[in-house]
Design an enzyme around this catalytic site. Structure first.
Site, PDB file in Angstrom:
ATOM      1  N   THR A   2       0.887  -1.244   0.113  1.00  0.00           N
ATOM      2  CA  THR A   2      -0.051   0.156   0.148  1.00  0.00           C
ATOM      3  C   THR A   2       0.899   1.237  -0.121  1.00  0.00           C
ATOM      4  O   THR A   2       1.989   1.141   0.553  1.00  0.00           O
ATOM      5  CB  THR A   2      -0.903   0.284   1.306  1.00  0.00           C
ATOM      6  OG1 THR A   2      -1.514   1.121   1.096  1.00  0.00           O
ATOM      7  CG2 THR A   2      -0.262   0.049   2.567  1.00  0.00           C
ATOM      8  N   HIS A  54       2.538 -11.729  14.132  1.00  0.00           N
ATOM      9  CA  HIS A  54       3.641 -12.308  14.998  1.00  0.00           C
ATOM     10  C   HIS A  54       3.417 -13.711  15.397  1.00  0.00           C
ATOM     11  O   HIS A  54       4.232 -14.571  15.756  1.00  0.00           O
ATOM     12  CB  HIS A  54       3.674 -11.610  16.299  1.00  0.00           C
ATOM     13  CG  HIS A  54       5.410 -11.615  16.788  1.00  0.00           C
ATOM     14  ND1 HIS A  54       6.215 -12.603  16.565  1.00  0.00           N
ATOM     15  CD2 HIS A  54       5.806 -10.703  17.356  1.00  0.00           C
ATOM     16  CE1 HIS A  54       7.524 -12.113  16.922  1.00  0.00           C
ATOM     17  NE2 HIS A  54       7.263 -11.107  17.655  1.00  0.00           N
TER      18      HIS A  54
END
Length: 525
Positions: free
Chosen positions: A444, A496
């Site tokens: 993006t 994560h």
């Protein structure tokens, strides 16, 4: 001689499909390339068209049945073969039936008079419902086959409903703003000249006492004819209707025309002058807000905006999202772009931008770090042996993420052409659902709007997203000296649960190194 009607060849990732809708039935005549049947797979809806002119003789696979790639779905006979069969079965020809009805009722079509149900297209599994955005035609208005009748706004794309033949709309069953489901009846369409339907519309108008508002909701304000959605949008934004330029048939002002006027500011109202009398159309603007007033307005969220909100909140609630930052010196990329942009444009008919370099650099980095290219499916990790990169595109309806497929095999020019095509189709509302499905990684670019630093949010089920930002000249220490360099901050948000901090940081460092020495990935060294 009969011809087999076969399902198309399915992609490797599609095992089977389901026959969603037969648009023709046995005995119906069809023209070459006319839509016969739609097949719904777990990814896209495939259309099966007539291989030649003829008549539907037999349907082998009914609606709702499962079919395989290239399976025979039915048989197509020679053109005109159904007339004898119809007589044997004691059936009356549709044209004869409609002609009889035309003699009995002045509201029927004056030509063939064959009626069609205009239905919403089959929505993919991921789309539950849609909203009627705009009716581009009104009852009685003559249209050509495949001309757009209406737009349906879903939470992902805008779908077009086209005319099944030359003719006119007889009746609209679902108005603008109505929520509709897959294959719901939207209108009744009549083939041939629009005499009957037009007469019906005229008589209805006469009964209403000469009102400025038509059957489909169009309203004449001054010398302008506004579609209902355009009228609502103009009222919400307090625009001067007389300044609107209509691009619809006969100068009809469409919703898109109002959106364009809002963006350009060309239809803003001037300060109202004192006046003793006002027309009904200008009455809402009569009293300007007094000084100190705090006006508010409520506008319903579009389906796309609702979906964006839902997915972004879902991403934050379900992923262990973390962001790591770095900065890249854009000197080499800018130098290469400046040196070859004219030759690149001449050779490939597309401008050389920055996004192509980022896509190729990210593709190379993804090959080195497969965890970043993976996705999470429940309790399983899916490792993708290919790189499909989504590129966030801002459109008037909101942010969408179309996907570039197999970027490892794409040249820089192919990437730039693909991104340019996505941007154009996104602005025109022409992106399909298949354009936005899948993707193993997303990029993006908030820098085009001036963002210097941001934290991008994941695009589930992907596990990472790269944020680009504004190129800003800053003093940097280079070989013990202070130099002014064009620098860009990069942000990598990652899940994560899947990606360790070490891999995320190293991935971003590789992207930085490749961009600071672009010859490495362009030469594959």
């Amino acid at each position: 001689m009969a011809t087999d009607i076969k399902a198309p060849s399915f992609p490797e990732s599609v095992a089977e499909g389901t026959v969603a809708t037969w648009h023709k039935k046995p005995g119906d005549s069809v023209s070459r390339d006319e839509l016969i049947v739609e097949i719904e797979t777990d990814k896209v809806v495939l259309e099966v068209v007539a291989p030649e002119d003829g008549t539907i003789e037999e349907i082998s696979v009914e609606e709702g049945d499962t079919c395989q790639s290239e399976q025979v779905l039915g048989r197509l006979g020679a053109a005109g073969a159904s007339s004898g069969d119809s007589k044997e079965k004691g059936e009356e020809k549709p044209a004869e039936k409609d002609n009889d009805k035309a003699e009995q009722s002045a509201g029927s079509s004056s030509a063939s008079g064959k009626s069609h149900d205009v239905k919403a297209p089959s929505f993919p599994e991921s789309v539950q419902e849609g909203t009627i955005g705009t009716w581009h035609k009104k009852p009685g208005e003559q249209v050509k086959r495949d001309e757009v009748l209406a737009d349906i706004e879903t939470d992902k794309v805008v779908l077009e409903v086209v005319a099944p033949a030359d003719g006119s709309l007889k009746e609209i069953k679902a108005e603008e703003g109505d929520v509709i489901e897959s294959e719901q009846l939207l209108a009744v369409f009549v083939e041939g000249e629009a005499g009957g339907a037009g007469s019906a519309a005229s008589s209805s108008s006469d009964k209403s006492g000469g009102s400025d508002e038509n059957d489909d909701g169009d309203e004449k304000v001054g010398d302008k004819i506004l579609a209902p959605s355009a009228r609502r949008l103009a009222a919400e934004n307090d625009l001067d209707v007389s300044k609107l330029e209509g691009t619809g048939k006969g100068g009809r002002v469409l919703k898109e025309d109002v959106q364009k006027a809002i963006k350009s500011g060309s239809a803003a109202k001037s300060k109202p002058a004192a006046s003793g009398g006002q027309s009904r159309a200008s009455a809402p603007a009569a009293s300007a807000p007094a000084e100190g007033d705090r006006p508010e307005k409520r506008v319903p969220m579009s389906r796309l905006r609702q979906t964006i909100a839902k997915r972004l909140v879902q991403a934050q609630q379900t992923a262990a999202m973390l962001t790591t930052y770095n900065e890249v010196d854009m000197t080499e990329v800018m130098s290469l772009r400046s040196q070859y942009k004219d030759a690149f444009l001449k050779a490939h008919d597309v401008k050389l931008g920055f996004m192509g370099f980022f896509v190729k650099a990210v593709t190379e980095a993804l090959k080195r770090f497969p965890d970043v290219n993976a996705s999470i499916d429940g309790t399983e990790i899916v490792y993708h042996g290919y790189q499909d990169i989504g590129v966030a595109v801002s459109t008037p309806r909101g942010l969408v993420v179309p996907v570039l497929r197999d970027t490892d095999s794409m040249k820089l020019a192919d990437v730039e052409k693909g991104i340019g095509d996505f941007g154009k189709r996104g602005r025109d509302g022409k992106l399909g659902i298949e354009d936005m499905q899948g993707g193993t990684f997303t990029i993006t670019n908030g820098g085009i709007f001036g963002s210097l630093m941001s934290t991008p949010i994941l695009n589930p089920p992907q596990t990472a997203i790269l944020g680009m930002h504004k190129i800003q000249e800053r003093p940097m220490a280079v070989n013990g000296k202070v130099e002014i360099r064009p620098m860009m901050y990069l942000a990598l948000s990652y899940d994560h649960r899947m990606i360790d901090g070490k891999d995320a940081v190293q991935f971003l460092v590789v992207v930085k190194e490749l961009l600071e020495d672009p010859a490495r990935f362009l030469l594959d060294v």
